[in-house]
Structures are given as structure tokens and as C-alpha cells.
Enzyme design. Structure first.
Site, PDB file in Angstrom:
ATOM      1  N   CYS A   1       2.678  12.175 -10.472  1.00  0.00           N
ATOM      2  CA  CYS A   1       1.530  10.891 -10.797  1.00  0.00           C
ATOM      3  C   CYS A   1       2.479   9.839 -10.559  1.00  0.00           C
ATOM      4  CB  CYS A   1       1.190  10.983 -12.332  1.00  0.00           C
ATOM      5  SG  CYS A   1       0.488  12.631 -13.044  1.00  0.00           S
TER       6      CYS A   1
ATOM      7  N   ASP B   1      -0.361  11.018  -6.190  1.00  0.00           N
ATOM      8  CA  ASP B   1      -1.315  10.389  -7.058  1.00  0.00           C
ATOM      9  C   ASP B   1      -2.690  10.729  -6.810  1.00  0.00           C
ATOM     10  OD1 ASP B   1      -0.460   8.260  -9.261  1.00  0.00           O
ATOM     11  OD2 ASP B   1      -2.666   7.997  -8.590  1.00  0.00           O
TER      12      ASP B   1
ATOM     13  N   ASP C   1       5.757  12.032 -14.889  1.00  0.00           N
ATOM     14  CA  ASP C   1       5.381  10.982 -15.602  1.00  0.00           C
ATOM     15  C   ASP C   1       3.769  10.718 -15.689  1.00  0.00           C
ATOM     16  OD1 ASP C   1       6.109   8.682 -16.995  1.00  0.00           O
ATOM     17  OD2 ASP C   1       5.481   7.453 -15.321  1.00  0.00           O
TER      18      ASP C   1
ATOM     19  N   CYS D   1       4.883   6.929 -21.648  1.00  0.00           N
ATOM     20  CA  CYS D   1       5.279   5.553 -22.106  1.00  0.00           C
ATOM     21  C   CYS D   1       4.321   5.381 -23.418  1.00  0.00           C
ATOM     22  CB  CYS D   1       4.923   4.293 -21.410  1.00  0.00           C
ATOM     23  SG  CYS D   1       3.271   4.360 -20.532  1.00  0.00           S
TER      24      CYS D   1
ATOM     25  N   ASP E   1      -5.082  16.057  -7.312  1.00  0.00           N
ATOM     26  CA  ASP E   1      -5.055  16.144  -8.552  1.00  0.00           C
ATOM     27  C   ASP E   1      -3.655  16.832  -8.995  1.00  0.00           C
ATOM     28  OD1 ASP E   1      -5.183  16.830 -11.090  1.00  0.00           O
ATOM     29  OD2 ASP E   1      -7.082  18.022 -10.984  1.00  0.00           O
TER      30      ASP E   1
ATOM     31  N   LYS F   1       9.395   3.946 -10.202  1.00  0.00           N
ATOM     32  CA  LYS F   1      10.174   5.229 -10.156  1.00  0.00           C
ATOM     33  C   LYS F   1      10.301   5.927  -8.995  1.00  0.00           C
ATOM     34  CE  LYS F   1       8.521   5.728 -15.137  1.00  0.00           C
ATOM     35  NZ  LYS F   1       7.408   4.897 -15.078  1.00  0.00           N
TER      36      LYS F   1
ATOM     37  N   ALA G   1       1.911   6.721  -8.509  1.00  0.00           N
ATOM     38  CA  ALA G   1       1.816   5.129  -8.432  1.00  0.00           C
ATOM     39  C   ALA G   1       1.862   4.495  -9.926  1.00  0.00           C
ATOM     40  CB  ALA G   1       0.084   5.192  -8.237  1.00  0.00           C
TER      41      ALA G   1
END
Length: 499
Positions: A2, A33, A82, A135, A60, A8, A4
């Protein structure tokens, strides 16, 4: 998985190129993404790194197809997972999130987080490492997902202790106990406490496992970065190592719900996920140079720039026919194989580094109709031996200060080098070495040789950096760039008036 918007991903590509003497490392980065628009944000972020070793794809992540490579499918040495999360760790920099956030968001995200991480484990090579990160500080999105993965792949993956990997970074170990909080602040310590009418929202795997299982999982090996520790945002990280190839060719992760709903099974096939691709506009294909292009179209370009025979011209590509494409890109050999074998089943958005650009001299079917692209300067400098000029400092500062510099204003040394070249218009490679603290810092950029002047193709930000290396103070640099901007606008206006 993932990737975008790409910060990173950019750091990973920089690590890949840590040996600056090798502009074409053997490794590569595949950045994916699911959001087509965010993929183009990702392109903008990573193309500034000028790497021939990355590709951006649009799928996906929970259902990412296998990539064919050589005689089999790619298993990756490193994977960054992430995942999408509730984002409560970003509240300090994103205050608008306070209006939307509630603790119940995590329960709706855990399922997709688990599916993405599961697919990541399946795509990981034995001995490889996968980072699972969010996050968010909500344990439903963090330790609960990690625990579920460890149980589902028992004996095949392990959690790596990373508490000592970054000395000086203050962290907190992963949680071993937690409660689940609903949208309306209701608190549940176990699944049995959840009312039946709410059991469709909360699943047993959101709660801590039994103590016996918990001790075997070693969730304390995860790390939590809290905002007040280093004046940052909050972040959760877990590092998995794949011990061996998966025992079964498929894995079922059951998500238990209320008795009114059947148990939902998400089956992930180790040999290849179901191929589903979003219906967006069709991308132009990537067309690699064939033997006829190398011996015909490329031959004149190669002689003009003195391209070394070892240059792998078969790794050049365009998005349309090679003799009329606007841009010519270069990719590593590994990426070429990946694209060739997978282009009919993978949606590639962007890859490689731009090496040559079609000029306004499009009607001239010769070497002048293409100019060198600054993005590919690392590769160009390694393989292109002709049309190179060594600058003196006064020449460097003069070229960087103006949009066009007349030959007459350059040093005698540079004028002689230009005079000794053929009279053909076209690209030049400008070189200058700065010596600082016993270090040689090379400055290399592309310029266009006109009939009477040189035009450097250097961005304003790069010019500022080069000026700073030459010990020009910031106030003077800003004044130069302001004057340059006015000069460029006047030049462009003159072109418009003449067209």
C-alpha cells in the site's frame, strides 16, 4: 503493498542505491497501491530518485496477483505492509481527523488489514522479512492482527525482536492485554461481554488470546512509537521473518461473527490470487527495443553520443513505437523480465528512468531529434563518452545563473572544447568537480548546444543546491533564481509570440 503517497517507498529506493558507484543495482522495488489516482502521486514522489529499478503497479493488495519471473513466481526478500488504518497516530499533524475519528473505526478496518498482511506473508521468500506497520495506536489494528497472523502461520513465521535495532530511538514494547472499545465508547474485555446485537461488529480475534497462546506469540517484540517520546507522530511496527515455505498451498483465516452470520472464510491461494483489476483508463503498453531498433534507430544515437558497446540497449523502452515515442526509458534487466512476462495481467503504471526526450526537431529523423534527460544522468555519465565538456567554476556559475549562455561569455577552455566537437546541435554533458574537505563532489548535468549558446536543463532546486556547494550565500542564490525566473518567462513569451 500500500505504497502511496510514497515517502517510505522513496526511502527504500534510496537504500537500494546506497552504492553510488553502481547506478543499476541488481535488486528492484515493486510499489503497489489500489487507488489509481494515488499511484500517480506515487510516480511524482519516486521519479525524482532517478532509479531504473522500480515499478509502480495498481492492484488490490489483499488480492495481489503473483508476478512471473524466470521459471516461476517472484517471492520477495523484503515486503513493507503499511496497511490502511484509522490514523489516530497522525492527529497532531492532521487536526481535522479529530472531527471524524472514533475508536470504532478500527473494527471495520481489521479485516482488510489481516487480508493484506496475509497476502504479504504468502509473497515473502523463505528467510525474508516483512514489516507490518500502522500509524494507529489501537491494538485491534496492531497486536490483534499480528497475533492472528502468528497463529494462522504457526511454525512458518516468527516475530523478530527489533527493540535494539535503532539505538537511541525510544519505543514501547507491544501490548499483551487490551480491551475493545466501540463507537460509543463502550468497553469490552472479552468477546463474551459483547451483546449479541453487536457481535457482527466485533469478532473474537480482536481480543487478546488465552495466556498460554499469548506467551508463545511474544507480542512484546513489536514496538510502539509514542508521540511524546520523540516529539513525533505515533507508529506501530512488527517485523516478521518467514522461516520456511508455507506448508499448505492455501490458507483459510476464519473471521468469527455472531451466530446469525455464517463464519466467513478468506482463502488466499499461494499459487496465485484471483486476478481483479480496477476499471480505469487503459495504460499504454511498455514496448522494449528490439533488434531492428538497436541496429537501426538506436545506432545513430549511439554513435552521436559515443555510447559504450556494453550498454544494454535492449533494456530501453517507450510507451509507443520506439521511432516516434516522446520519451525513451531505461529499466534494469530484472524489471524488463517482469514486464515482459506480466504485462498482460498486471497493471503497470510507471517504471524506470527517462533517458532521452524527443525535441521540437521531430521532423529531423536523426540524432538531433532526441535530447538527453537530466533524470538519467547517472546512467548517461557511465556509458556516454562523447559530447562532454569539463567546466571551470566561472562557467558553472554562469550557466546556472541564466536560461541561455552565449559561447562568447564562457571560458576559453570551454569554448575550445565546444569548437573541437562536431557542429551538430544537440545535448551536451557538463561536468565540474567541487573539492570540499578532501572529497571530490561531482556536478553533472545536461545542456543543449544551440547555434551560439548553451542551455542547461537543471531545475531551480538543483541550481540552488549547486550554488550552495560553491559557497554562494542564500540571499544571493535567491536573487539569482528570481532573475532567472524572469528571464525564463521572457524567453517563453518570445516563443509564444513567434509561434
Amino acid at each position: 503493498m500500500c505504497a502511496a503517497p510514497g515517502s517510505k517507498t522513496a526511502q527504500i529506493i534510496e537504500c537500494l542505491h546506497r552504492d553510488e558507484s553502481n547506478p543499476i543495482p541488481s535488486g528492484f522495488v515493486i510499489a503497489n497501491d489500489v487507488d489509481n489516482k494515488r499511484c500517480y502521486t506515487l510516480v511524482h514522489q519516486v521519479k525524482r530518485l532517478e532509479s531504473p529499478c522500480f515499478a509502480i503497479i495498481n492492484h488490490d493488495a489483499s488480492n495481489l496477483p503473483n508476478l512471473k519471473f524466470n521459471d516461476g513466481n517472484i517471492l520477495f526478500d523484503r515486503i513493507l505492509c503499511d496497511v490502511p488504518c484509522s490514523g489516530d497516530g497522525t492527529l497532531r499533524k492532521n487536526p481535522d481527523l479529530w472531527k471524524k475519528w472514533n475508536p470504532g473505526h478500527a473494527s471495520s478496518l481489521q479485516s482488510i488489514q489481516l487480508r493484506i498482511a496475509t497476502r504479504g506473508i504468502q509473497l515473502l521468500a523463505p528467510g525474508g522479512l516483512m514489516v507490518y506497520s500502522t500509524c494507529s495506536m489501537n491494538p485491534i489494528e496492531n497486536e490483534a492482527v499480528v497475533g492472528q497472523l502468528l497463529q494462522a502461520f504457526e511454525g512458518q513465521i516468527s516475530l523478530v525482536d527489533i527493540s535494539d535495532k535503532l539505538p537511541g530511538l525510544r519505543t514501547k514494547p507491544g501490548l499483551k492485554s487490551w480491551c475493545v472499545i466501540g463507537k460509543n465508547q463502550e468497553i469490552y474485555n472479552s468477546f463474551e461481554e459483547v451483546p449479541k446485537n453487536m457481535q457482527s461488529l466485533f469478532r473474537p480475534n480482536m481480543f487478546p488470546p488465552s495466556n498460554d497462546i499469548l506467551e508463545q506469540l511474544h507480542l512484546e517484540r513489536c514496538i510502539r512509537l509514542l508521540p511524546h517520546y520523540q516529539d513525533t507522530g505515533a507508529f506501530f511496527v512488527a517485523l516478521f521473518r518467514k522461516i520456511d515455505k508455507l506448508v499448505d498451498s492455501s490458507l483459510s483465516i476464519q473471521e468469527e461473527t455472531s451466530q446469525k452470520r455464517q463464519v466467513e472464510e478468506n482463502v488466499f491461494n499461494e499459487d496465485g490470487a484471483n486476478f481483479k483489476r480496477a476499471r480505469y483508463h487503459r495504460e499504454n503498453p511498455f514496448i522494449f527495443f528490439e533488434e531492428k531498433d538497436i541496429k537501426g534507430f538506436w545506432q545513430e544515437i549511439s554513435e552521436f553520443f559515443g555510447v559504450h558497446p556494453s550498454f544494454p540497449a535492449d533494456q530501453l523502452m517507450t510507451r509507443i513505437a520506439s521511432d516516434s515515442g516522446r520519451n525513451i526509458y531505461f529499466v534494469s534487466d530484472s524489471l524488463k523480465q517482469i514486464v515482459t512476462l506480466n504485462q498482460d495481467r498486471i497493471k503497470f503504471i510507471n517504471m524506470g528512468v527517462r533517458l532521452l526526450v524527443r525535441t521540437d526537431l521531430r521532423n529531423d529523423k536523426d540524432k538531433r531529434s532526441l535530447r538527453l534527460a537530466q533524470e538519467g544522468i547517472a546512467i548517461i555519465n557511465n556509458y556516454f563518452s562523447k559530447r562532454r565538456i569539463q567546466l571551470e567554476q566561472q562557467d558553472l556559475l554562469l550557466l546556472l545563473s541564466h536560461a541561455h549562455t552565449q559561447f562568447a561569455n564562457l571560458s576559453e577552455s570551454v569554448r575550445n572544447q565546444i569548437q573541437n566537437m562536431s557542429d551538430d546541435l544537440g545535448s551536451l554533458i557538463c561536468l565540474y568537480n567541487i573539492k570540499q574537505h578532501d572529497l571530490d563532489i561531482p556536478i553533472i548535468f545536461v545542456s543543449w548546444r544551440g547555434r551560439n549558446s548553451l542551455r542547461p536543463f537543471v531545475s531551480h532546486s538543483s541550481r540552488k543546491f549547486y550554488f550552495a556547494l560553491c559557497n554562494i550565500d542564500s540571499m544571493t542564490i535567491n536573487e539569482i533564481i528570481d532573475k532567472l525566473t524572469i528571464e525564463e518567462k521572457a524567453t517563453n513569451q518570445k516563443k509564444d509570440d513567434n509561434s
